[in-house]
Motif scaffolding. Sequence first.
Motif, PDB file in Angstrom:
ATOM      1  N   PHE A   1       0.859  -1.179   0.000  1.00 16.95           N
ATOM      2  CA  PHE A   1       0.000   0.000   0.000  1.00 16.95           C
ATOM      3  C   PHE A   1       0.898   1.234   0.000  1.00 16.95           C
ATOM      4  N   LEU A   2       1.017   1.847  -1.175  1.00 17.42           N
ATOM      5  CA  LEU A   2       1.774   3.090  -1.313  1.00 17.42           C
ATOM      6  C   LEU A   2       0.851   4.227  -0.880  1.00 17.42           C
ATOM      7  N   ILE A   3       1.139   4.837   0.271  1.00 18.90           N
ATOM      8  CA  ILE A   3       0.186   5.770   0.874  1.00 18.90           C
ATOM      9  C   ILE A   3       0.587   7.230   0.698  1.00 18.90           C
ATOM     10  N   ALA A   4       1.648   7.479  -0.099  1.00 19.09           N
ATOM     11  CA  ALA A   4       2.062   8.856  -0.392  1.00 19.09           C
ATOM     12  C   ALA A   4       2.243   9.637   0.909  1.00 19.09           C
ATOM     13  N   ASP A   5       1.527  10.755   1.081  1.00 20.98           N
ATOM     14  CA  ASP A   5       1.719  11.602   2.255  1.00 20.98           C
ATOM     15  C   ASP A   5       0.579  11.480   3.261  1.00 20.98           C
ATOM     16  N   ALA A   6      -0.159  10.380   3.211  1.00 21.36           N
ATOM     17  CA  ALA A   6      -1.151  10.139   4.250  1.00 21.36           C
ATOM     18  C   ALA A   6      -0.476   9.956   5.608  1.00 21.36           C
ATOM     19  N   ALA A   7       0.797   9.582   5.582  1.00 16.14           N
ATOM     20  CA  ALA A   7       1.673   9.623   6.749  1.00 16.14           C
ATOM     21  C   ALA A   7       3.065   9.897   6.225  1.00 16.14           C
TER      22      ALA A   7
ATOM     23  N   ALA B   1       0.435   8.715  14.984  1.00 14.40           N
ATOM     24  CA  ALA B   1       0.980  10.004  15.411  1.00 14.40           C
ATOM     25  C   ALA B   1       0.924  11.003  14.256  1.00 14.40           C
ATOM     26  N   PRO B   2      -0.092  11.859  14.212  1.00 10.38           N
ATOM     27  CA  PRO B   2      -0.215  12.818  13.111  1.00 10.38           C
ATOM     28  C   PRO B   2       0.727  14.011  13.287  1.00 10.38           C
ATOM     29  N   PRO B   3       0.875  14.813  12.247  1.00  8.56           N
ATOM     30  CA  PRO B   3       1.573  16.083  12.401  1.00  8.56           C
ATOM     31  C   PRO B   3       0.758  17.028  13.284  1.00  8.56           C
TER      32      PRO B   3
ATOM     33  N   LEU C   1      -1.794  22.726   4.584  1.00 11.20           N
ATOM     34  CA  LEU C   1      -1.840  22.012   3.305  1.00 11.20           C
ATOM     35  C   LEU C   1      -3.212  21.441   2.983  1.00 11.20           C
ATOM     36  N   GLY C   2      -3.934  21.022   3.996  1.00  7.90           N
ATOM     37  CA  GLY C   2      -5.196  20.336   3.745  1.00  7.90           C
ATOM     38  C   GLY C   2      -6.177  20.553   4.868  1.00  7.90           C
ATOM     39  N   GLU C   3      -6.738  19.445   5.386  1.00  7.95           N
ATOM     40  CA  GLU C   3      -7.750  19.498   6.424  1.00  7.95           C
ATOM     41  C   GLU C   3      -7.363  18.549   7.551  1.00  7.95           C
ATOM     42  N   THR C   4      -7.276  19.083   8.747  1.00 11.32           N
ATOM     43  CA  THR C   4      -6.787  18.305   9.879  1.00 11.32           C
ATOM     44  C   THR C   4      -7.696  17.128  10.200  1.00 11.32           C
ATOM     45  N   GLY C   5      -9.011  17.350  10.261  1.00 12.05           N
ATOM     46  CA  GLY C   5      -9.931  16.270  10.614  1.00 12.05           C
ATOM     47  C   GLY C   5      -9.846  15.082   9.677  1.00 12.05           C
ATOM     48  N   PRO C   6     -10.019  15.295   8.364  1.00 13.98           N
ATOM     49  CA  PRO C   6      -9.886  14.169   7.434  1.00 13.98           C
ATOM     50  C   PRO C   6      -8.499  13.528   7.449  1.00 13.98           C
ATOM     51  N   TYR C   7      -7.440  14.351   7.609  1.00 20.39           N
ATOM     52  CA  TYR C   7      -6.089  13.777   7.655  1.00 20.39           C
ATOM     53  C   TYR C   7      -5.977  12.796   8.821  1.00 20.39           C
TER      54      TYR C   7
ATOM     55  N   GLY D   1      -8.363  11.305  10.399  1.00 18.57           N
ATOM     56  CA  GLY D   1      -9.215  10.152  10.160  1.00 18.57           C
ATOM     57  C   GLY D   1      -8.549   9.129   9.264  1.00 18.57           C
ATOM     58  N   THR D   2      -7.879   9.601   8.208  1.00 13.80           N
ATOM     59  CA  THR D   2      -7.167   8.692   7.303  1.00 13.80           C
ATOM     60  C   THR D   2      -6.020   7.997   8.020  1.00 13.80           C
ATOM     61  N   LEU D   3      -5.242   8.757   8.792  1.00 13.54           N
ATOM     62  CA  LEU D   3      -4.117   8.149   9.513  1.00 13.54           C
ATOM     63  C   LEU D   3      -4.609   7.105  10.509  1.00 13.54           C
ATOM     64  N   HIS D   4      -5.690   7.398  11.205  1.00  7.70           N
ATOM     65  CA  HIS D   4      -6.236   6.430  12.163  1.00  7.70           C
ATOM     66  C   HIS D   4      -6.693   5.159  11.437  1.00  7.70           C
TER      67      HIS D   4
END
Length: 261
Positions: free
Chosen positions: A194-200, A210-212, A220-226, A228-231
Amino acid sequence: MTRHDAGLAPAVFPALAALIVHPDEGPILFDTGYDPAFFAATEPFPERLYRWTTPVSLAPGQAVADQLPAFGFTPEDIRAVVVSHFHGDHIAGLTRFPNARIVCARAGLAEVQRKGRVSRVRRGVLAALAPADIDARAVFFEDRPRVPLGPDMAPFETGADLLGDGALLAVQLPGHCPGHWGLLVRQNDDRTRFLIADAAWSSGAVRDNAPPPRLTTALLGETGPYRGTLHALHRLWARNPDLIVTPSHCGEVGIETCRAD
């Protein structure tokens, strides 16, 4: 800026790309990493701000196009480049592959075509890195057939089948920026990557959930969705240890070639 629980210290941040060799389609890239074109694109102001905030070191021969001969290919051999998103460190080499389809998200390409140079730079986008004929060469994730990923990939449910054989499935990973997707690669060793690019930004961030800090993700984007994706990635990794999860900036990742099954 990369982990909310980290201290204030410079971090070495590799910029990775994946070479995927499909048995029928041939060589395909996932992103391109950096390229000398990055330095030309960031010479003028305001684009130079990008170079100041993320200093780049690129030795001769490190660009992906220059590494390909070691794997038996030339840039002209590349049949497609799958673009996770359009930040400069992921597409700097895009113009080096003139024969490749550019497989991407509509929302990602829209970021390149957004009006306002300052606005684009603030969002990590350098329009000069996109090929002039990108509209004609673009193939969109959103137009590919959606297929179920199966219970082993929960909580991720569906992917876009890029080639029609299930070997490459694009998966939306929202939060980092508009039009951010990852890629599931079914390898010929029966493992899935799974190539996840910058999802982490590291494998450790996935393991530790551990998110940024919010400042970084809000820029850069949206904290909530980020988050959620990392979790979701953390849950996936915890319950599926055979899955190889590969962020694009992880120092744990060595040079590899993914051969698709």
